[in-house]
Design a protein around this motif. Sequence first.
Motif, PDB file in Angstrom:
ATOM      1  N   THR A  76       0.831  -1.197   0.000  1.00 34.87           N
ATOM      2  CA  THR A  76       0.000   0.000   0.000  1.00 34.87           C
ATOM      3  C   THR A  76       0.867   1.248   0.000  1.00 34.87           C
ATOM      4  N   GLU A  77       0.623   2.128  -0.965  1.00 33.46           N
ATOM      5  CA  GLU A  77       1.301   3.417  -0.984  1.00 33.46           C
ATOM      6  C   GLU A  77       0.597   4.341   0.008  1.00 33.46           C
ATOM      7  N   TYR A  78       1.178   5.515   0.233  1.00 28.66           N
ATOM      8  CA  TYR A  78       0.539   6.473   1.127  1.00 28.66           C
ATOM      9  C   TYR A  78       0.801   7.892   0.654  1.00 28.66           C
ATOM     10  N   ALA A  79      -0.074   8.770   1.085  1.00 27.14           N
ATOM     11  CA  ALA A  79       0.126  10.220   0.968  1.00 27.14           C
ATOM     12  C   ALA A  79       0.015  10.744   2.390  1.00 27.14           C
ATOM     13  N   LEU A  80       0.775  11.766   2.707  1.00 26.42           N
ATOM     14  CA  LEU A  80       0.790  12.301   4.067  1.00 26.42           C
ATOM     15  C   LEU A  80       0.098  13.653   4.113  1.00 26.42           C
ATOM     16  N   PHE A  81      -0.894  13.769   4.992  1.00 25.45           N
ATOM     17  CA  PHE A  81      -1.526  15.056   5.281  1.00 25.45           C
ATOM     18  C   PHE A  81      -1.185  15.380   6.730  1.00 25.45           C
ATOM     19  N   ASP A  82      -0.257  16.317   6.917  1.00 26.54           N
ATOM     20  CA  ASP A  82       0.210  16.639   8.275  1.00 26.54           C
ATOM     21  C   ASP A  82      -0.218  18.045   8.707  1.00 26.54           C
ATOM     22  N   GLU A  83      -1.354  18.490   8.203  1.00 27.32           N
ATOM     23  CA  GLU A  83      -1.812  19.843   8.497  1.00 27.32           C
ATOM     24  C   GLU A  83      -3.044  19.886   9.402  1.00 27.32           C
ATOM     25  N   THR A  84      -3.319  18.796  10.115  1.00 25.03           N
ATOM     26  CA  THR A  84      -4.448  18.795  11.038  1.00 25.03           C
ATOM     27  C   THR A  84      -4.191  19.810  12.144  1.00 25.03           C
ATOM     28  N   VAL A  85      -5.206  20.574  12.456  1.00 25.05           N
ATOM     29  CA  VAL A  85      -5.113  21.575  13.516  1.00 25.05           C
ATOM     30  C   VAL A  85      -5.855  21.078  14.755  1.00 25.05           C
ATOM     31  N   PRO A  86      -5.508  21.589  15.944  1.00 27.18           N
ATOM     32  CA  PRO A  86      -6.283  21.222  17.126  1.00 27.18           C
ATOM     33  C   PRO A  86      -7.747  21.626  16.918  1.00 27.18           C
ATOM     34  N   ASN A  87      -8.648  20.764  17.321  1.00 25.44           N
ATOM     35  CA  ASN A  87     -10.078  20.989  17.089  1.00 25.44           C
ATOM     36  C   ASN A  87     -10.305  21.258  15.605  1.00 25.44           C
ATOM     37  N   PRO A  88     -10.182  20.235  14.761  1.00 25.54           N
ATOM     38  CA  PRO A  88     -10.210  20.445  13.310  1.00 25.54           C
ATOM     39  C   PRO A  88     -11.441  21.223  12.851  1.00 25.54           C
ATOM     40  N   THR A  89     -11.199  22.085  11.895  1.00 29.08           N
ATOM     41  CA  THR A  89     -12.259  22.941  11.363  1.00 29.08           C
ATOM     42  C   THR A  89     -12.808  22.340  10.069  1.00 29.08           C
ATOM     43  N   VAL A  90     -13.942  22.870   9.635  1.00 28.77           N
ATOM     44  CA  VAL A  90     -14.527  22.441   8.365  1.00 28.77           C
ATOM     45  C   VAL A  90     -13.514  22.667   7.241  1.00 28.77           C
ATOM     46  N   GLU A  91     -12.853  23.817   7.252  1.00 28.69           N
ATOM     47  CA  GLU A  91     -11.868  24.131   6.215  1.00 28.69           C
ATOM     48  C   GLU A  91     -10.696  23.151   6.244  1.00 28.69           C
ATOM     49  N   ASN A  92     -10.251  22.788   7.442  1.00 20.28           N
ATOM     50  CA  ASN A  92      -9.147  21.850   7.601  1.00 20.28           C
ATOM     51  C   ASN A  92      -9.525  20.481   7.020  1.00 20.28           C
ATOM     52  N   ILE A  93     -10.731  20.051   7.272  1.00 18.89           N
ATOM     53  CA  ILE A  93     -11.192  18.766   6.756  1.00 18.89           C
ATOM     54  C   ILE A  93     -11.342  18.817   5.242  1.00 18.89           C
ATOM     55  N   GLU A  94     -11.827  19.932   4.724  1.00 18.26           N
ATOM     56  CA  GLU A  94     -11.945  20.070   3.268  1.00 18.26           C
ATOM     57  C   GLU A  94     -10.572  20.022   2.599  1.00 18.26           C
ATOM     58  N   LYS A  95      -9.558  20.582   3.268  1.00 17.63           N
ATOM     59  CA  LYS A  95      -8.193  20.537   2.747  1.00 17.63           C
ATOM     60  C   LYS A  95      -7.670  19.095   2.743  1.00 17.63           C
ATOM     61  N   ALA A  96      -7.965  18.347   3.810  1.00 18.87           N
ATOM     62  CA  ALA A  96      -7.569  16.936   3.865  1.00 18.87           C
ATOM     63  C   ALA A  96      -8.317  16.124   2.808  1.00 18.87           C
ATOM     64  N   LEU A  97      -9.579  16.440   2.595  1.00 16.38           N
ATOM     65  CA  LEU A  97     -10.377  15.775   1.562  1.00 16.38           C
ATOM     66  C   LEU A  97      -9.763  16.014   0.170  1.00 16.38           C
ATOM     67  N   ALA A  98      -9.337  17.247  -0.067  1.00 13.27           N
ATOM     68  CA  ALA A  98      -8.691  17.567  -1.348  1.00 13.27           C
ATOM     69  C   ALA A  98      -7.398  16.764  -1.517  1.00 13.27           C
ATOM     70  N   ALA A  99      -6.637  16.609  -0.434  1.00 13.44           N
ATOM     71  CA  ALA A  99      -5.401  15.818  -0.489  1.00 13.44           C
ATOM     72  C   ALA A  99      -5.719  14.349  -0.770  1.00 13.44           C
ATOM     73  N   TYR A 100      -6.783  13.844  -0.177  1.00 11.48           N
ATOM     74  CA  TYR A 100      -7.217  12.459  -0.414  1.00 11.48           C
ATOM     75  C   TYR A 100      -7.530  12.249  -1.892  1.00 11.48           C
ATOM     76  N   LYS A 101      -8.318  13.156  -2.438  1.00 12.75           N
ATOM     77  CA  LYS A 101      -8.719  13.034  -3.843  1.00 12.75           C
ATOM     78  C   LYS A 101      -7.528  13.224  -4.785  1.00 12.75           C
ATOM     79  N   ALA A 102      -6.691  14.229  -4.506  1.00 11.45           N
ATOM     80  CA  ALA A 102      -5.528  14.497  -5.361  1.00 11.45           C
ATOM     81  C   ALA A 102      -4.543  13.331  -5.345  1.00 11.45           C
ATOM     82  N   GLY A 103      -4.463  12.650  -4.214  1.00 13.53           N
ATOM     83  CA  GLY A 103      -3.542  11.526  -4.095  1.00 13.53           C
ATOM     84  C   GLY A 103      -4.076  10.222  -4.651  1.00 13.53           C
ATOM     85  N   GLY A 104      -5.338  10.203  -5.053  1.00 13.94           N
ATOM     86  CA  GLY A 104      -5.930   8.970  -5.552  1.00 13.94           C
ATOM     87  C   GLY A 104      -6.018   7.902  -4.480  1.00 13.94           C
ATOM     88  N   CYS A 105      -6.332   8.308  -3.267  1.00 17.86           N
ATOM     89  CA  CYS A 105      -6.360   7.391  -2.123  1.00 17.86           C
ATOM     90  C   CYS A 105      -7.651   6.576  -2.083  1.00 17.86           C
TER      91      CYS A 105
END
Length: 187
Positions: A76-105
């Motif tokens: 299994t390959e991986y992509a790393l999203f290391d930008e989680t903030v304390p008490n994640p925000t909607v924007e933070n999750i949308e950024k992680a979602l974009a990384a998921y999609k861009a990485g083909g995860c």
Amino acid sequence: MHNKLYCRVFQKVLKFAAVFMTWREPTLLAGGDGATKLAEILARLRLKKALVVTDKTIAGLEITRQLLADLNNGTTEYALFDETVPNPTVENIEKALAAYKAGGCDALIAFGGGSSIDCAKGVAARLANPKKTLPQMRGLLKVGKRKTPLFAVPTSAGSGSEATVAAVITDGAIKIVCNNKKAYHEY
């Protein structure tokens, strides 16, 4: 007074209904070879690429390097999203979602404390319901379906977020709780 009565009745009904719901107990991968076992499970499930959701602090530690090395040794390959903030925000999750999609995860690994785990749960909820925003999924049983495997790897003994079906997400000045037993396919 009426609100308190409503809440108590709701709690009693939910407690009764929970007896009839099926609950999946997470698999515990304890010990020094837990990351190796995780890589084996990913391979067995034929998952090709996982998004590892964590924060900058955890990403810089040896335990993260070990997890990533074990993933590299598997199929299994991986992509790393290391930008989680304390008490994640909607924007933070949308950024992680974009990384998921861009990485083909096709899987999520939440690695860290409650914030990283809640961030990954938010991504899983958005993947299950791409036409709904997180605020639209606020509350009990609003997510509705499961789509993406989510592996929660807690690195702290704090929030217990990995043991629940709820995700707490910050939206401006309020906190959104998305809670659904089907939304998160945890291992």
